[in-house]
Write a protein that holds these residues in place. Sequence first.
Motif, short mmCIF file in Angstrom:
data_model
loop_
_atom_site.label_atom_id
_atom_site.label_comp_id
_atom_site.label_asym_id
_atom_site.label_seq_id
_atom_site.Cartn_x
_atom_site.Cartn_y
_atom_site.Cartn_z
N PHE A 93 -2.77 -48.90 -25.63
CA PHE A 93 -3.82 -48.94 -26.65
C PHE A 93 -4.31 -47.55 -26.97
O PHE A 93 -4.15 -46.60 -26.19
CB PHE A 93 -4.99 -49.81 -26.18
N GLY A 94 -4.88 -47.42 -28.16
CA GLY A 94 -5.49 -46.16 -28.58
C GLY A 94 -6.75 -46.45 -29.38
O GLY A 94 -6.66 -46.99 -30.49
N ILE A 95 -7.91 -46.15 -28.82
CA ILE A 95 -9.17 -46.35 -29.53
C ILE A 95 -9.39 -45.15 -30.45
O ILE A 95 -9.49 -44.00 -29.98
CB ILE A 95 -10.35 -46.49 -28.55
N LYS A 96 -9.47 -45.39 -31.73
CA LYS A 96 -9.56 -44.30 -32.71
C LYS A 96 -11.02 -43.90 -32.92
O LYS A 96 -11.85 -44.71 -33.34
CB LYS A 96 -8.94 -44.75 -34.03
N VAL A 97 -11.29 -42.64 -32.59
CA VAL A 97 -12.66 -42.12 -32.71
C VAL A 97 -12.59 -40.81 -33.51
O VAL A 97 -12.45 -39.73 -32.94
CB VAL A 97 -13.29 -41.87 -31.33
N GLY A 98 -12.65 -40.94 -34.82
CA GLY A 98 -12.55 -39.75 -35.66
C GLY A 98 -11.22 -39.05 -35.49
O GLY A 98 -10.16 -39.68 -35.61
N GLU A 99 -11.26 -37.76 -35.17
CA GLU A 99 -10.04 -36.98 -34.99
C GLU A 99 -9.50 -37.07 -33.57
O GLU A 99 -8.50 -36.43 -33.25
CB GLU A 99 -10.30 -35.51 -35.35
N ARG A 100 -10.14 -37.86 -32.73
CA ARG A 100 -9.70 -38.04 -31.35
C ARG A 100 -9.25 -39.48 -31.15
O ARG A 100 -9.54 -40.37 -31.96
CB ARG A 100 -10.83 -37.73 -30.36
N VAL A 101 -8.55 -39.72 -30.06
CA VAL A 101 -8.12 -41.07 -29.71
C VAL A 101 -8.19 -41.21 -28.20
O VAL A 101 -7.86 -40.28 -27.45
CB VAL A 101 -6.69 -41.36 -30.22
N LEU A 102 -8.68 -42.38 -27.74
CA LEU A 102 -8.78 -42.66 -26.31
C LEU A 102 -7.62 -43.56 -25.94
O LEU A 102 -7.56 -44.73 -26.34
CB LEU A 102 -10.11 -43.33 -25.99
N LEU A 103 -6.68 -43.01 -25.18
CA LEU A 103 -5.42 -43.67 -24.88
C LEU A 103 -5.44 -44.30 -23.49
O LEU A 103 -6.14 -43.84 -22.59
CB LEU A 103 -4.27 -42.66 -24.95
N GLY A 104 -4.63 -45.34 -23.33
CA GLY A 104 -4.47 -45.97 -22.02
C GLY A 104 -3.46 -47.09 -22.08
O GLY A 104 -2.93 -47.42 -23.16
N SER A 105 -3.17 -47.68 -20.95
CA SER A 105 -2.25 -48.82 -20.89
C SER A 105 -2.66 -49.72 -19.74
O SER A 105 -3.26 -49.27 -18.76
CB SER A 105 -0.80 -48.36 -20.71
N VAL A 106 -2.35 -51.00 -19.88
CA VAL A 106 -2.67 -51.98 -18.85
C VAL A 106 -1.42 -52.82 -18.56
O VAL A 106 -0.53 -52.95 -19.42
CB VAL A 106 -3.82 -52.92 -19.28
N PRO A 107 -1.33 -53.39 -17.36
CA PRO A 107 -0.14 -54.18 -17.01
C PRO A 107 -0.10 -55.52 -17.73
O PRO A 107 -1.07 -55.95 -18.36
CB PRO A 107 -0.28 -54.36 -15.50
N VAL A 108 1.02 -56.18 -17.60
CA VAL A 108 1.25 -57.44 -18.29
C VAL A 108 0.28 -58.53 -17.83
O VAL A 108 0.07 -59.52 -18.54
CB VAL A 108 2.72 -57.88 -18.08
N THR A 109 -0.34 -58.35 -16.67
CA THR A 109 -1.27 -59.36 -16.15
C THR A 109 -2.58 -59.41 -16.93
O THR A 109 -3.36 -60.36 -16.77
CB THR A 109 -1.58 -59.08 -14.67
#
Length: 233
Positions: A93-109
């Motif tokens: 996922f990437g949370i879009k915050v203006g010119e920045r983005v908060l990235l991360g990933s989570v497992p299939v669970t």
Amino acid sequence: MAAITKRYAFLKPDLADVEVSFPKVTAGAGVCSSFAVLKFGDIEVELNDSSAAMLPEFFEAGSAVPDGEITLATGWPVAIARIDAATGGGICFGIKVGERVLLGSVPVTMSLEKLAGWLGDLQITATSAGLTVLPTRATWSPDRQANIVLGVTLQSGQSSLLDIRPAFKSVKPARSGVAVDGGYLSRQGSADQQEYLVLSAADHVVYILSPSGRDLDEVAALGSSVTVRPAPR
């Protein structure tokens, strides 16, 4: 270029921003990413505050295929990508915050609905120094330090990375190495490990890396004159 000072934020709002003074040996301060690990229940998620331009590269590196967007209860749009099942599955996922983005990933669970609920409880603040995140239900992992990674280009064209971390207050700053403008500079590494430099000061420890693993003496000129200090609140 003349020495310049820039301000950068840790993702954890209880950590003071830092001011980094880049010496004249640098030709430019490039990309900045800030990292910290949240615990969503029993799942640890590394969050990464980066330039919005990094979103496609992050999805590609995670073998994830874009799958549209959702909007959080807080109003932030979130780009979603599904990780290939052959590599374990899950969601990037990437949370879009203006010119920045908060990235991360989570497992299939973790389902998309549950992920949206967790992310919707994050209070995200954007400043010129970067993003900060205040969780309401999630908690910060006590086992993982927050850090800021800066890309730096030297006058020769060589690149270097500064990995900035808060110093452990229970541990006195290392006095080994050479006294320089920003603290004490030492060289670390072993026969089977790429060498790097460590700049130790009262408030921060900075790992200075050469991605090529070569010309560490030139990188030492950066380490001997760069300074990292807490920024005024």
